[in-house]
Design a protein around this motif. Structure first.
Motif: not given
Length: 875
Positions: A573-579, A618-621, A701-706
């Motif tokens: 998804v592409e939602d705004p968030f505070d990194l 969520y995926r970054l976390k 690894k696969k999420l980072v590639e996404l």
């Protein structure tokens, strides 16, 4: 006798301290100057604690303006005293309703305000009683205003005391035309006479006719109940439902039975009473009598062979077998009739038969056609006998009439044993259902095998040919070509397709089957931890259960995530968030383990990182949690350092790097690349035992590639391991400036009315307790039909809709609700499902649902969807 002098100051102190009501002195600034023990007891504060608070600190926000108006009137001299009701918030956060009497004391010299004297009386119980009474009246009015039935109350003399507004739409009278009148004249004279002979005090269910205002009669199904004290005025409550259309249909049904030569019957097996419809009397040539028939009366008009046969079938029905057979009946004039008897048994709570309901149809004409059909079939015996394909002929009931030798070889069943048995034994009941339901093309596609009596199957290409006699379809030929050899050529392709489909179905099934019971475990654990009065030992045990449940859920999520990502079914998804907030939250998750191991966890985040960024937080976390968690888990001493910075930035997006460095034992060079392979586990340094599923880094690894990045292990001469990965995110486009702030708002406390549609009692209990603990009002239903009815008759803010329910599933129930209610009055529908695969969210939203939570349900996820509801409704 000498009168003792009274110490007025001491007397005042005694009255002040012993008074059962609250007394307080408040300075013009709002500070408490003096409070008595009764007031402290009300609020749960000590006197010293109250001294540190102002008058406004413990006042409900909605009542602050009222206090200001009161103070203004006193200070300006517009009134000498004020009395009103307001709400305080006690130390525990509970609301306390009080009656306040306030008077202002002024200086005798300057007339300046010195302080206010407040007398406070707790009226919470009175307020609660008033609210309950008001609610009861509102509920009654809501029911009567919206009831589809007529609710009617009259005294024993027949004078109407109340009538619901529905009488206007159903009978054409306004309630005012009915109330206060004796309306007996509106009842049909025959029904009125019947009612006059009944004992209404016992309550009755009966059908009556009531005259419409325009003169015609309507049929009503009514219930009567006498209420009130016998020594005082008693009244009769009547609830009537218009069944005119049903009565019309019953008349039509009776005519249809006559035309179809079919009758219905009901046998009370306890009392041995049998009730017949009119057509049964015609078929059996029985006389209509007032007394009920018994089973022996039926046997009197049957021959001995038929009696033995029906007794045998009745014995089988009592043992759970279906009642469905045909037999030949000889009438009194010697004519033969072929009858088809069907029935369904009803059992009591002890599994004992108490009632048998069924139908009896005269199928003589159909049997004659079948006999003629059999004659015609025989003419084609030679053609079938020498055909290289299996040919089986069967009638419109699916019963086999004949078969050729190839069919005998293919099924392993002789023709004599096939005849009059259902063809479903060879092709399956569902396929026979398609044929009898006229879905011939679908049936030909679905019939891909013929079963052998030894359990094996022959793969076939099926063709259905209708058997036409006298321009009527009286049966079918099933022509089955053995294509075993041809199918072998497609095995490899079909096997691959089936495996892929089975994998998806297995994942969906495992997600649903595991998450449903886990919802009870994790949800009830959350509720237990929130229960006051737990001992230290109990809390420790519950926390162990909670950690174990979370660990199991993490393993399930890893497996499902990897399978989805591997098959290319994961969309970001592409939602705004505070990194910065995401990184901080992740570090906070691992800090308890780090403190336990006495590790130092440090963060270094560049100021140049823009806020917000657009991406899948969520995926970054998930990636950060896995890498930082591994670093803490495999580090025995020293610490873990997390660095985040900008690697590359342009006007539309930014590429960030994330570095996680630990002081652990490190990873052997030959094993570094294997770490990113699925199901590979690096042994724990101390225990030499693998931990987790071995999917964490593979998923990362696969999420980072996404996220258009890379992940690797940095070479270093220092002890420990350095993981680095990059990810690309979009920058703020200025169109959603306030969205992030909205998502970060705290949960509201407005009480909502919530409906929970859930057939699983444990899941229903978990969700109810979570919602009720937040101060909301909850109703329950157990299936989709009940959910639709509840929403139609009650106003709900939110509906938690379980996707899998009996009678009507969550998707279907949502569509019905959305189609039947105006958008403004439609509740906010939240899907609840144990599935966790791609497409679930889209499927729920397409069905009209507004939000989605997956099982196992946790308090945080419920609070999140409630917060989303508050934001969307600007609450």
């Amino acid at each position: 006798m000498q009168v003792q002098k009274v110490d007025h100051h001491e007397l005042f102190e005694q009255i002040y301290n012993q008074a059962p009501i609250g007394i307080a002195l408040v300075a013009p600034t709002g500070q408490w100057m003096k409070v008595n023990p009764a007031f402290c007891c009300m609020l749960g504060y000590t006197s010293d604690e109250l001294m540190d608070l102002t008058y406004q600190d413990i006042t409900h926000p909605d009542d602050s303006s009222q206090d200001m108006i009161c103070s203004y009137e006193l200070f300006e001299g517009k009134s000498k005293e004020n009395q009103y009701e307001k709400r305080y918030i006690n130390k525990n956060g509970d609301i306390l309703w009080c009656s306040i009497h306030v008077s202002l004391v002024r200086s005798e010299i300057t007339d300046e305000p010195l302080y206010s004297v407040c007398h406070i009386v707790d009226i919470s119980n009175r307020k609660l009683s008033e609210q309950k009474l008001l609610h009861s009246e509102e509920v009654f009015k809501l029911i009567t205003d919206h009831a589809q039935e007529i609710i009617y109350i009259a005294d024993l003399e027949g004078v109407c005391r109340f009538c619901s507004p529905s009488v206007q739409q159903i009978l054409g009278y306004s309630p005012e035309e009915v109330i206060g009148r004796n309306n007996n004249a509106s009842f049909h004279p025959q029904d009125l006479e019947r009612i006059s002979q009944m004992d209404l005090t016992k309550g009755n269910l009966l059908n009556i006719r009531v005259r419409h205002k325009d003169g015609h009669y309507l049929w009503f199904e009514t219930t009567y109940k006498v209420f009130g004290d016998a020594e005082h005025e008693q009244q009769i409550l009547t609830i009537g439902r218009d069944i005119s259309e049903r009565k019309k249909q019953e008349d039509i049904s009776a005519e249809a039975e006559r035309i179809a030569l079919i009758g219905s019957w009901e046998w009370d097996m306890v009392k041995d009473h049998i009730t017949f419809s009119d057509q049964i009397f015609e078929i059996f040539e029985l006389e209509r009598t007032c007394k009920p028939y018994r089973i022996s009366d039926v046997f009197d008009v049957m021959n001995s062979e038929d009696i033995a046969s029906i007794q045998k079938h009745i014995t089988g029905v009592k043992q759970g077998e279906p009642l469905d057979f045909e037999y030949k009946h000889i009438s009194s004039d010697g004519n033969e009739k072929y009858l088809h008897l069907r029935g369904l048994i009803t059992l009591d709570e002890n599994r004992q038969p108490i009632q048998l309901n069924g139908t009896l149809q005269d199928i003589t004409e159909r049997k004659r056609i079948e006999f003629k059909l059999q004659e015609s079939v025989e003419r084609y015996t030679s053609l079938k006998k020498y055909n290289h394909d299996a040919i089986i002929s069967f009638n419109m009931d699916g019963n086999i009439m004949n078969a050729n030798p190839v069919a005998v070889k293919m099924t392993g069943c002789p023709v004599a044993e096939m005849i009059d048995t259902s063809i479903s034994r060879f092709i399956g009941a569902s396929n026979l259902g398609l044929i009898l339901g006229s879905n011939y093309e679908m049936a030909e596609k679905e019939i891909n095998a013929v079963r052998h009596t030894d359990g094996s199957e022959t793969e076939v290409l099926a063709t259905l040919a209708p058997i036409i006699v006298n321009q009527s379809n009286v049966g079918f030929y099933l022509i089955a070509k053995d294509i075993t050899e041809q199918k072998k050529l497609l095995v490899a392709k079909e096997t691959a397709e089936r495996m892929n489909k089975a994998k998806s179905e297995f994942l969906a099934m495992m997600s649903h089957e595991i998450r449903t019971p886990m919802n009870g475990v994790i949800g009830m654990t959350d509720l237990l931890l929130d229960t006051p009065g737990l001992s230290g030992e109990q809390k420790e045990y519950i926390e162990i259960i909670q950690k174990s449940g979370d660990s199991l859920l993490a393993i399930i999520n890893d497996i499902l995530d990897f399978s989805k990502i591997e098959s290319g079914k994961t969309d970001l998804v592409e939602d705004p968030f505070d990194l910065v907030e995401i990184v901080t939250e992740t570090v906070q998750i691992v800090k308890p383990l780090a403190r336990e191991k006495k590790l130092d966890v440090r963060m270094c985040i560049e100021d140049a990182i823009p806020t917000p960024v657009y991406g899948d937080a969520y995926r970054l976390k998930q990636v950060l949690t896995n890498i930082i968690g591994n670093a803490v888990k495999f580090t025995l001493e020293g610490g873990v350092e997390v660095k985040v910075g900008v690697k590359e930035q342009c006007s539309n997006n930014v590429q960030l790097y994330f570095q996680v460095k630990d002081s652990g034992i490190g990873i052997p060079a030959q094993r570094k690349q294997q770490l990113f392979e699925p199901f590979y586990q690096l042994d724990n340094f101390m225990t030499r035992k693998p931990q987790g599923t071995g999917l964490g880094l593979a998923i990362s690894k696969k999420l980072v590639e996404l996220m258009q990045g890379e992940i690797w292990i940095e070479e270093s001469d220092e002890p420990g391991t350095i993981f680095i990965f990059t990810a690309r995110f979009k920058l703020n486009n200025g169109e959603e400036n306030n969205r992030l702030d909205q998502l970060q708002k705290k949960s509201r406390t407005s009480a909502l009315r919530i409906l929970i549609a859930e057939d699983n009692e444990v899941n229903q209990l978990v969700l109810s307790r979570i919602v009720e603990k937040k101060g909301h009002f909850v109703d329950h239903v157990a299936d989709g039909v009940e959910a639709v009815e509840a929403v139609k008759h009650n106003s709900y803010d939110i509906v938690f809709m379980d996707v899998h329910m009996p009678r009507l599933n969550g998707f279907e129930a949502t569509k019905v609700i959305k189609n039947s209610l105006h958008p403004e009055s439609c509740p906010y529908i939240i899907a609840v499902t144990a599935n966790a695969l791609r497409g679930d969210m889209d499927k729920c939203l397409k069905a009209g649902m507004d939000a989605y939570v997956s099982k196992p349900i946790k308090i945080e996820s419920i609070m999140q969807v409630l917060e989303t509801y508050y934001i969307k409704n600007n609450l």
